[in-house]
Design an enzyme around this catalytic site. Structure first.
Site, mmCIF file in Angstrom:
data_model
loop_
_atom_site.group_PDB
_atom_site.id
_atom_site.type_symbol
_atom_site.label_atom_id
_atom_site.label_comp_id
_atom_site.label_asym_id
_atom_site.label_seq_id
_atom_site.Cartn_x
_atom_site.Cartn_y
_atom_site.Cartn_z
ATOM 1 N N SER A 99 0.859 -1.190 0.000
ATOM 2 C CA SER A 99 0.000 0.000 0.000
ATOM 3 C C SER A 99 0.892 1.235 0.000
ATOM 4 C CB SER A 99 -0.915 -0.004 1.230
ATOM 5 O OG SER A 99 -1.791 -1.100 1.184
ATOM 6 N N LYS A 174 -6.570 1.531 -3.913
ATOM 7 C CA LYS A 174 -6.454 0.767 -2.657
ATOM 8 C C LYS A 174 -6.714 1.675 -1.458
ATOM 9 C CE LYS A 174 -5.261 -2.096 0.616
ATOM 10 N NZ LYS A 174 -3.944 -2.738 0.699
ATOM 11 N N LYS A 243 -2.538 4.351 7.767
ATOM 12 C CA LYS A 243 -1.665 4.809 6.685
ATOM 13 C C LYS A 243 -2.449 4.940 5.389
ATOM 14 C CE LYS A 243 0.509 2.119 4.147
ATOM 15 N NZ LYS A 243 1.315 1.055 3.537
#
Length: 301
Positions: A99, A174, A243
């Site tokens: 990611s 994502k 995050k």
């Protein structure tokens, strides 16, 4: 050694089973992790080679898969005098499945092109269970030819492989997906809190939700498997969720778009992380934050 071998870097909770699915396909595979013990253990488990350093196999592979936690780590592995950009042979395909930040990915894809390498971002969704079963959802960013070249390997790890656009868009998709996923998780916790207050068992309320129009992956899977039983053991940390949520916030703010609901969820999740007493909470503990603040419980009666 054959030139079409694959090097898989990053053998954590997700990377380990993903590499396993590649190995079981018969594809020639090298595995590597910054932790030598992890490299040795996975190599032994999968009956593949685990090199002591990346340079030892850099010229023997046609594809490199990165399953690393942050863009900074990806940049360290690829850039610099000892980075793979300088070590890989021309034409090698690099697939970044972690990611990462879209801006970093766009820059790295450009540098890869300058080094006669091919770069795609292909982050995943589905968590550890789908990584084990090879049924991940994979979002691919990159040129069409590069995405098509990567698809054979991605199909070994994912059930749904979708090219979403040019370099960086896979990582953008994502982050946005995970922001919405976390919003669903939080919203369900709020509803369960109210349901419990009026006398509805949370497990019954989840059953109602899952048979109705408000169901989500959170209600169908996370609550029954990891929250209603108070295990909070999905294998995906709250810090990694945060995050992704921060990346999504950056995308929204840079576009000057209104998105108050999901941005409120990101703010709430940050506050929850500060409140929870666990040193490394699972992301499903976002629901536990509501149990604490609302003085209720989603497990039991």
């Amino acid at each position: 050694m054959v030139n079409d071998a694959t090097l898989f870097i990053g053998l954590g909770n997700m990377g380990r089973p993903m590499a396993g699915n590649i190995a079981r396909s018969g594809q020639r595979l090298f595995v590597y992790d910054a932790d030598p013990q992890a490299t040795e253990a996975v190599a032994k488990e999968l009956h593949v080679h685990g090199p002591a350093d990346l340079e030892a196999v850099a010229q023997d592979v046609g594809t490199v898969i990165l399953m690393l936690p942050t863009s900074r780590i990806v940049e360290t592995v690829l850039r610099g005098e000892d980075g793979l950009f300088r070590k890989l042979k021309r034409g090698t395909l690099i697939i970044d499945m972690g990611s990462s930040e879209p801006e970093s990915t766009i820059a790295l894809a450009g540098e890869a092109t300058e080094s006669d390498l091919v770069y795609v971002d292909a982050p995943v969704s589905g968590g550890v269970p789908k990584a084990i079963s090879g049924e991940l959802a994979i979002m691919v960013g990159g040129e069409p030819a590069a995405a098509e070249r990567a698809k054979g390997l991605l199909d070994l790890m994912g059930k749904t492989v979708v090219r979403v656009g040019p370099a960086g868009t896979g990582h953008a998709a994502k982050a946005l997906n995970n922001l919405l996923s976390a919003t669903n998780l939080a919203a369900a916790a709020e509803i369960l809190s109210v349901a419990k207050s009026v006398g509805i068992n949370p497990a019954i309320m989840i059953e109602v939700i899952n048979g109705s129009t408000s169901r989500s992956q959170a209600s169908e899977f996370k609550y029954p498997k990891h929250i209603l039983n108070a295990t909070y053991d999905s294998g995906f940390s709250m810090d990694l969720m945060l995050k992704d949520m921060r990346i999504a916030r950056s995308l929204i703010e840079s576009s000057s778009l209104r998105a108050p609901i999901v941005l409120s969820a990101e703010t709430l999740a940050r506050h929850a992380r500060e409140t929870l007493d666990s040193p490394a909470p699972d992301h499903t503990e976002l629901a536990r934050y509501y149990e604490i603040t609302n003085k209720t419980s989603f497990s039991g009666e």
